[in-house]
Design a protein around this motif. Structure first.
Motif, PDB file in Angstrom:
ATOM      1  N   CYS A   1      45.132  61.884 -42.697  1.00 49.48           N
ATOM      2  CA  CYS A   1      44.774  63.124 -41.820  1.00 49.48           C
ATOM      3  C   CYS A   1      44.934  64.460 -42.612  1.00 49.48           C
ATOM      4  CB  CYS A   1      45.208  63.110 -40.568  1.00 49.48           C
ATOM      5  SG  CYS A   1      44.769  62.053 -39.355  1.00 49.48           S
ATOM      6  N   SER A   2      43.901  65.401 -42.803  1.00 48.94           N
ATOM      7  CA  SER A   2      44.576  66.405 -43.688  1.00 48.94           C
ATOM      8  C   SER A   2      43.342  67.487 -43.199  1.00 48.94           C
ATOM      9  CB  SER A   2      44.046  66.373 -45.226  1.00 48.94           C
ATOM     10  OG  SER A   2      44.651  67.265 -45.741  1.00 48.94           O
ATOM     11  N   SER A   3      43.761  68.859 -43.659  1.00 50.88           N
ATOM     12  CA  SER A   3      43.114  70.095 -43.398  1.00 50.88           C
ATOM     13  C   SER A   3      42.924  71.089 -44.717  1.00 50.88           C
ATOM     14  CB  SER A   3      44.010  71.006 -42.508  1.00 50.88           C
ATOM     15  OG  SER A   3      44.554  70.272 -41.391  1.00 50.88           O
ATOM     16  N   ARG A   4      42.266  72.166 -44.434  1.00 49.76           N
ATOM     17  CA  ARG A   4      41.988  72.828 -45.634  1.00 49.76           C
ATOM     18  C   ARG A   4      43.302  73.792 -46.170  1.00 49.76           C
ATOM     19  NH1 ARG A   4      38.720  77.008 -43.071  1.00 49.76           N
ATOM     20  NH2 ARG A   4      39.289  76.121 -41.254  1.00 49.76           N
ATOM     21  N   SER A   5      44.491  73.707 -45.251  1.00 50.92           N
ATOM     22  CA  SER A   5      45.790  74.080 -45.667  1.00 50.92           C
ATOM     23  C   SER A   5      46.728  73.230 -45.233  1.00 50.92           C
ATOM     24  CB  SER A   5      45.996  75.524 -45.230  1.00 50.92           C
ATOM     25  OG  SER A   5      46.451  75.660 -43.826  1.00 50.92           O
ATOM     26  N   GLN A   6      47.792  73.128 -46.078  1.00 57.63           N
ATOM     27  CA  GLN A   6      49.004  72.479 -45.701  1.00 57.63           C
ATOM     28  C   GLN A   6      49.519  72.973 -44.509  1.00 57.63           C
ATOM     29  OE1 GLN A   6      49.159  69.463 -46.653  1.00 57.63           O
ATOM     30  NE2 GLN A   6      50.546  69.230 -48.264  1.00 57.63           N
ATOM     31  N   VAL A   7      49.729  74.468 -44.395  1.00 61.54           N
ATOM     32  CA  VAL A   7      50.288  74.896 -43.042  1.00 61.54           C
ATOM     33  C   VAL A   7      49.590  74.257 -41.862  1.00 61.54           C
ATOM     34  CG1 VAL A   7      50.827  76.970 -41.881  1.00 61.54           C
ATOM     35  CG2 VAL A   7      51.192  76.820 -44.436  1.00 61.54           C
ATOM     36  N   ASP A   8      48.257  74.463 -41.964  1.00 56.57           N
ATOM     37  CA  ASP A   8      47.417  74.003 -40.691  1.00 56.57           C
ATOM     38  C   ASP A   8      47.956  72.486 -40.351  1.00 56.57           C
ATOM     39  OD1 ASP A   8      46.587  76.288 -39.750  1.00 56.57           O
ATOM     40  OD2 ASP A   8      44.836  76.066 -41.039  1.00 56.57           O
ATOM     41  N   ARG A   9      47.830  71.690 -41.684  1.00 58.08           N
ATOM     42  CA  ARG A   9      48.019  70.344 -41.392  1.00 58.08           C
ATOM     43  C   ARG A   9      49.352  69.732 -40.563  1.00 58.08           C
ATOM     44  NH1 ARG A   9      48.541  66.615 -46.664  1.00 58.08           N
ATOM     45  NH2 ARG A   9      48.239  64.467 -45.771  1.00 58.08           N
ATOM     46  N   LEU A  10      50.447  70.442 -41.189  1.00 53.15           N
ATOM     47  CA  LEU A  10      51.744  70.001 -40.718  1.00 53.15           C
ATOM     48  C   LEU A  10      51.997  70.878 -39.570  1.00 53.15           C
ATOM     49  CD1 LEU A  10      53.556  70.617 -44.337  1.00 53.15           C
ATOM     50  CD2 LEU A  10      53.226  68.529 -43.057  1.00 53.15           C
ATOM     51  N   THR A  11      51.445  71.842 -39.093  1.00 58.08           N
ATOM     52  CA  THR A  11      51.788  72.491 -37.974  1.00 58.08           C
ATOM     53  C   THR A  11      50.925  71.466 -36.808  1.00 58.08           C
ATOM     54  OG1 THR A  11      51.986  74.721 -38.814  1.00 58.08           O
ATOM     55  CG2 THR A  11      51.510  74.450 -36.323  1.00 58.08           C
ATOM     56  N   ALA A  12      49.856  71.038 -37.116  1.00 54.20           N
ATOM     57  CA  ALA A  12      49.078  70.374 -36.168  1.00 54.20           C
ATOM     58  C   ALA A  12      49.700  68.788 -35.912  1.00 54.20           C
ATOM     59  CB  ALA A  12      47.628  70.137 -36.799  1.00 54.20           C
ATOM     60  N   LEU A  13      50.168  68.336 -36.989  1.00 58.70           N
ATOM     61  CA  LEU A  13      50.957  67.222 -36.834  1.00 58.70           C
ATOM     62  C   LEU A  13      52.146  67.354 -35.683  1.00 58.70           C
ATOM     63  CD1 LEU A  13      51.072  65.701 -40.373  1.00 58.70           C
ATOM     64  CD2 LEU A  13      49.770  64.880 -38.512  1.00 58.70           C
TER      65      LEU A  13
END
Length: 204
Positions: free
Chosen positions: A136-148
């Protein structure tokens, strides 16, 4: 009266399904670690087919965002087109037709949008959700990690692909274990999480 027991999050082939969310051509150059997360999702799909775990595939507005990338290996799966961020409304009929379903294994993009919305809808239906973090990923690592972190707060389980695969197999005596062992021995591409865990990310 005994206290209610917290769900252990066990995953069994007969009551699980794999969701593959929106891994499409137009996202190829904007999603961080896109080739890596598609590779891991392809790994999950190969195992699902070996263990006869059903898989469902969606595409977000394919007219504009293009088809599913070929390297996912999703030949034979009929992609379902959607505009809603959650996969659930589009796949409602499929979900309703599986009364034995308990667990959804979720791969795809973007973590803070379609993965999050899908997770919340599935949890609301009383299903266990297992986020394949290395798929699973996103356009930014901040969004990715916060979503997890957000999904974990809401009750989803965060797992790696290998962790979930071994839960599905359960026993080295499984008739498909040799084939699956070959899959898990293949190197897993780094999807950018190792360094973050080593840095003791406070979101986890």
């Amino acid at each position: 009266m005994a206290a209610a027991r917290t769900s252990l999050g066990r995953v069994l082939p007969g009551s699980s399904i794999l969701f593959l969310c929106d891994m499409q051509e137009r996202f190829r150059h904007s999603i961080v670690y896109f080739p890596q997360i598609v590779s891991v999702a392809a790994r999950m799909l190969r195992v699902a087919r070996l263990l006869q775990v059903p898989a469902l595939l969606t595409e977000q507005y394919p007219q504009g965002l293009g088809p599913t990338v070929p390297e996912l290996g999703a030949e034979g799966l009929q992609p379902v087109s959607k505009t809603c961020f959650s996969m659930v409304p589009t796949l409602q009929r499929e979900l309703d037709s599986r009364p034995q379903l308990q667990s959804v294994l979720l791969c795809g993009i973007e973590a803070q949008v379609c993965i999050l919305h899908t997770t919340l809808d599935l949890l609301e239906r009383g299903l266990q959700v297992h986020i394949v973090v290395d798929a699973c990923s996103s356009r930014s690592q901040v969004d990715r990690l916060t979503a997890l972190a957000r999904m974990r707060q809401s009750g989803a389980f965060l797992s790696t692909s290998e962790g979930l695969i071994m839960q599905l197999v359960r026993d080295a005596a499984h008739p498909k274990f040799r084939e699956i062992q070959k899959i898990i021995k293949e190197p897993v591409p780094d999807s950018g999480l190792l360094g973050l865990f080593q840095g003791q990310n406070p979101l986890f």
